[in-house]
Write a protein that holds these residues in place. Structure first.
Motif, PDB file in Angstrom:
ATOM      1  N   CYS A 169      34.105  45.800  41.023  1.00 39.55           N
ATOM      2  CA  CYS A 169      33.601  44.969  42.011  1.00 39.55           C
ATOM      3  C   CYS A 169      33.489  43.449  41.548  1.00 39.55           C
ATOM      4  O   CYS A 169      33.185  43.169  40.417  1.00 39.55           O
TER       5      CYS A 169
ATOM      6  N   ARG B 291      36.270  48.532  35.622  1.00 37.22           N
ATOM      7  CA  ARG B 291      35.649  47.713  34.574  1.00 37.22           C
ATOM      8  C   ARG B 291      34.201  47.048  35.443  1.00 37.22           C
ATOM      9  O   ARG B 291      34.357  47.044  36.627  1.00 37.22           O
ATOM     10  N   SER B 292      33.232  46.931  34.237  1.00 34.64           N
ATOM     11  CA  SER B 292      32.026  46.561  34.799  1.00 34.64           C
ATOM     12  C   SER B 292      31.264  45.860  33.792  1.00 34.64           C
ATOM     13  O   SER B 292      31.144  46.469  32.738  1.00 34.64           O
ATOM     14  N   HIS B 293      30.885  44.778  33.752  1.00 40.59           N
ATOM     15  CA  HIS B 293      30.313  44.061  32.902  1.00 40.59           C
ATOM     16  C   HIS B 293      28.950  44.734  32.168  1.00 40.59           C
ATOM     17  O   HIS B 293      29.097  44.947  31.122  1.00 40.59           O
TER      18      HIS B 293
ATOM     19  N   CYS C  21      31.813  34.495  43.043  1.00 41.20           N
ATOM     20  CA  CYS C  21      30.567  34.363  42.130  1.00 41.20           C
ATOM     21  C   CYS C  21      30.420  33.160  41.902  1.00 41.20           C
ATOM     22  O   CYS C  21      29.214  33.014  41.900  1.00 41.20           O
TER      23      CYS C  21
HETATM   24  N1  LIG Z   1      29.151  37.673  39.940  1.00 42.02           N
HETATM   25  C1  LIG Z   1      28.995  39.188  39.810  1.00 42.02           C
HETATM   26  C2  LIG Z   1      30.210  39.601  38.830  1.00 42.02           C
HETATM   27  O1  LIG Z   1      30.187  38.653  37.681  1.00 42.02           O
HETATM   28  C3  LIG Z   1      29.999  40.893  38.638  1.00 42.02           C
HETATM   29  O2  LIG Z   1      31.299  41.124  37.882  1.00 42.02           O
HETATM   30  C4  LIG Z   1      29.903  41.886  39.747  1.00 42.02           C
HETATM   31  C5  LIG Z   1      29.950  43.208  39.309  1.00 42.02           C
HETATM   32  O3  LIG Z   1      29.226  43.410  38.163  1.00 42.02           O
HETATM   33  P1  LIG Z   1      29.480  44.359  36.708  1.00 42.02           P
HETATM   34  O4  LIG Z   1      30.567  43.695  36.538  1.00 42.02           O
HETATM   35  O5  LIG Z   1      28.528  44.460  36.060  1.00 42.02           O
HETATM   36  O6  LIG Z   1      29.916  45.664  37.607  1.00 42.02           O
HETATM   37  O7  LIG Z   1      28.838  41.531  40.347  1.00 42.02           O
HETATM   38  C6  LIG Z   1      28.874  39.963  40.673  1.00 42.02           C
HETATM   39  O8  LIG Z   1      30.153  39.904  41.607  1.00 42.02           O
END
Ligand SMILES: N[C@@H]1[C@@H](O)[C@H](O)[C@@H](COP(=O)(O)O)O[C@@H]1O
Length: 324
Positions: free
Chosen positions: A29, A76-78, A209
């Motif tokens: 996302c 991927r999820s940060h 973002c």
């Molecule tokens: N601006 C943030 C992004 O930076 C992040 O990537 C996303 C999903 O969060 P995550 O990468 O933790 O799954 O949420 C928002 O869009």
């Protein structure tokens, strides 16, 4: 690169190598999806195996027909906690796909849900090769090399060790302009972004973002090729555009959009990726490095806006603050 990362990437790449891959899916996302999309772009350009990007929730609801034992699903999820992405990992796994989670949190629900985990360091002083771009590019070019061996992918993998210097030099070289950009545009209520190829996803990420989520500035990410099919009617002397002039095969699309936009708007900012510093990168590999370098350069433009608008990039009203 840290041994932990080398081992994780090797395991994931070996799993891909051992199977008969019919398709790749990139699932995440927001900014994470945009980051993954660079890998999708390279796979589409280099391989004849189909690949596509999904936002996590759509992936689960669409249930793509091709998803199965011969699929590789890279998520991927940060944070590793975004529920839609965790759900997508479980879903892909239940379909028998090979799942690879990329995250900064190995203990996260996403990493527990996926079969393979690739961790990256984030803002902890580690070298860029162990950061999000270094690790992800190593995974993608490792996969490319495993599926369709080519000496140029070996060279990319070796030259990724220059990322740290490339990031630092390019940040330094573009800092003044990015800061000035923030000053010039601090009163703008709307800023359109544009790009194509691998850079379209950076325009998307900048719009979604940085401008909308973090700076609360209205925006739309326009594909340079689509500009002439509707959006260009909005162009006028006072309409701001931030256009990424990419370094790759779709550069002519960006040039065409820039030529038009500059004719009718006085507020066109062009970030020319070909003008960045590529020291240590072979001429024929620049296309692969441009998107990696452009990411850190663009971030500075958002920092410039944050500085001059007095609106820190960390402020949210809804995100992570309530149920949605
Ligand atoms: N601006 C943030 C992004 O930076 C992040 O990537 C996303 C999903 O969060 P995550 O990468 O933790 O799954 O949420 C928002 O869009």
């Amino acid at each position: 690169m840290k041994t932990e990362h080398v081992n994780q990437i090797t395991e994931a790449v070996n799993a891909v190598k051992a199977m008969d891959v019919k398709n790749f899916y990139f699932v995440a996302c927001g900014g994470s999806m945009a980051s993954l999309a660079t890998g999708d772009y390279f796979l589409n350009r280099e391989l004849d195996i189909p690949s596509r990007v999904y936002t996590s929730n759509e992936f689960v609801h669409v249930d793509p027909k091709g998803l199965g034992e011969n699929s590789v699903v890279i998520l991927r999820s940060h944070s590793g906690t975004t529920p839609e992405t965790v759900e997508a990992a479980k879903f892909a796994r239940s379909k028998g796909a090979v799942t690879i989670a990329v995250s900064m949190e190995v203990e996260s629900p996403l990493c527990q849900a996926a079969e393979y985990v690739v961790h990256y360091n984030y803002k902890d002083g580690s070298d860029a090769i162990d950061g999000e771009t270094g690790v992800y590019f190593s995974l993608i070019f490792g996969i490319l090399n495993a599926v369709s061996p080519n000496e140029k992918y070996d060279r990319v993998l070796k030259q990724l060790s220059h990322l740290e210097n490339l990031f630092e030099t390019n940040k330094k070289n573009t800092f003044d302009r990015a800061f000035e950009y923030g000053k010039e545009n601090k009163r703008e209520k709307i800023i359109y972004t544009m790009g194509s190829g691998a850079y379209y996803h950076q325009a998307y990420s900048f719009t979604s973002c940085l401008l909308m989520e973090m700076l609360w500035i209205h925006s739309n990410a326009i594909h340079s090729g689509e500009f002439f099919h509707g959006p260009f009617e909005i162009t006028d002397f006072d309409v701001p555009f931030l256009i990424i002039k990419g370094d790759g095969p779709t550069r002519p699309l960006d040039e065409r959009a820039i030529n038009f936009a500059e004719k009718f708007s006085n507020k066109v900012e062009v970030v020319d990726v070909a003008e960045l510093d590529y020291t240590g990168v072979d001429e024929d590999l620049r296309e692969y490095f441009g998107p990696a370098i452009a990411g850190v350069v663009l971030r500075q433009y958002a920092d410039g806006l944050a500085e001059h608008t007095g609106h820190p990039l960390s402020v949210r009203r809804y995100m992570w603050k309530m149920e949605y």
